[in-house]
Design a protein around this motif. Sequence first.
Motif, PDB file in Angstrom:
ATOM      1  N   ALA A  94       9.521   2.097  -4.186  1.00 40.13           N
ATOM      2  CA  ALA A  94      10.362   1.351  -5.280  1.00 40.13           C
ATOM      3  C   ALA A  94      11.884   1.852  -5.328  1.00 40.13           C
ATOM      4  N   TYR A  95      12.163   3.158  -4.754  1.00 39.70           N
ATOM      5  CA  TYR A  95      13.528   3.762  -4.586  1.00 39.70           C
ATOM      6  C   TYR A  95      14.149   3.239  -3.284  1.00 39.70           C
ATOM      7  N   ALA A  96      13.470   2.936  -2.283  1.00 41.37           N
ATOM      8  CA  ALA A  96      13.944   2.447  -1.045  1.00 41.37           C
ATOM      9  C   ALA A  96      14.407   0.988  -1.557  1.00 41.37           C
ATOM     10  N   LEU A  97      13.639   0.148  -2.225  1.00 39.16           N
ATOM     11  CA  LEU A  97      14.127  -1.090  -2.582  1.00 39.16           C
ATOM     12  C   LEU A  97      15.256  -0.909  -3.359  1.00 39.16           C
ATOM     13  N   LEU A  98      15.625   0.027  -4.369  1.00 38.62           N
ATOM     14  CA  LEU A  98      16.694   0.086  -5.037  1.00 38.62           C
ATOM     15  C   LEU A  98      17.968   0.328  -4.286  1.00 38.62           C
ATOM     16  N   ILE A 136      11.785 -11.781   2.905  1.00 37.08           N
ATOM     17  CA  ILE A 136      10.740 -11.004   3.709  1.00 37.08           C
ATOM     18  C   ILE A 136      10.805  -9.427   3.294  1.00 37.08           C
ATOM     19  N   VAL A 137      11.766  -8.918   2.699  1.00 33.40           N
ATOM     20  CA  VAL A 137      11.648  -7.432   2.499  1.00 33.40           C
ATOM     21  C   VAL A 137      10.699  -7.144   1.451  1.00 33.40           C
ATOM     22  N   ILE A 138      10.372  -8.118   0.275  1.00 31.96           N
ATOM     23  CA  ILE A 138       9.571  -7.630  -0.714  1.00 31.96           C
ATOM     24  C   ILE A 138       8.017  -7.728  -0.131  1.00 31.96           C
ATOM     25  N   PRO A 139       7.421  -8.850   0.535  1.00 27.72           N
ATOM     26  CA  PRO A 139       6.098  -8.802   0.974  1.00 27.72           C
ATOM     27  C   PRO A 139       6.030  -7.584   1.918  1.00 27.72           C
ATOM     28  N   LEU A 140       6.824  -7.150   2.810  1.00 30.65           N
ATOM     29  CA  LEU A 140       6.715  -6.123   3.658  1.00 30.65           C
ATOM     30  C   LEU A 140       6.557  -4.790   3.001  1.00 30.65           C
ATOM     31  N   CYS A 141       7.149  -4.713   1.885  1.00 30.50           N
ATOM     32  CA  CYS A 141       7.103  -3.484   0.947  1.00 30.50           C
ATOM     33  C   CYS A 141       5.815  -3.523   0.258  1.00 30.50           C
ATOM     34  N   ARG A 142       5.359  -4.511  -0.097  1.00 34.58           N
ATOM     35  CA  ARG A 142       3.845  -4.692  -0.460  1.00 34.58           C
ATOM     36  C   ARG A 142       2.762  -4.741   0.230  1.00 34.58           C
ATOM     37  N   ARG A 143       2.950  -4.935   1.374  1.00 35.15           N
ATOM     38  CA  ARG A 143       2.047  -4.783   2.526  1.00 35.15           C
ATOM     39  C   ARG A 143       2.067  -3.257   2.844  1.00 35.15           C
ATOM     40  N   VAL A 144       2.962  -2.434   2.788  1.00 33.76           N
ATOM     41  CA  VAL A 144       3.101  -1.001   3.012  1.00 33.76           C
ATOM     42  C   VAL A 144       2.146  -0.377   1.717  1.00 33.76           C
ATOM     43  N   GLU A 145       2.313  -0.576   0.740  1.00 28.76           N
ATOM     44  CA  GLU A 145       1.652  -0.005  -0.560  1.00 28.76           C
ATOM     45  C   GLU A 145       0.048  -0.491  -0.332  1.00 28.76           C
ATOM     46  N   ARG A 146      -0.259  -1.635  -0.171  1.00 32.51           N
ATOM     47  CA  ARG A 146      -1.680  -2.086   0.195  1.00 32.51           C
ATOM     48  C   ARG A 146      -2.454  -1.197   1.440  1.00 32.51           C
TER      49      ARG A 146
END
Length: 132
Positions: A37-41, A74-84
């Motif tokens: 979350a912080y990295a996305l910000l 691209i970035v948001i699904p990649l972040c979600r993949r890391v969380e999963r």
Amino acid sequence: MPNALEKRFEAARYNTTIVRPVTPESVWERRISNHVAYALLVYTGLQIFVVMEAIRGEGASILPYLGLIALVGIVIPLCRRVERRWQGLARSGASEETLAARFRGDRLGIWLFAIGFPFGFVALVKGIAALA
């Protein structure tokens, strides 16, 4: 003994919350989720202030704008993949040392990407503009 659904109903009925116990799995999931979350910000801020400044200086080309749209897609699904991935890792029964090592590696990757990718994108756009 009441089941989970009955507990939720009672909590809603009396306007109380159900306190979930903190498990080692949830700690690892929360830690990686916070970093994502912080990295996305940070990534978004760099996109706005670094990439948009570079795009504005390059003239009327639409290529950088299309690139920004693609980056968001691209970035948001990649972040979600890391969380999963971490949800699975945390529940896999791996040792704390293994999880800590993977966490350090993933955290480094997340932050390198969040900070480095906007600057890399600007370099790519400026390189393409220099060739044209």
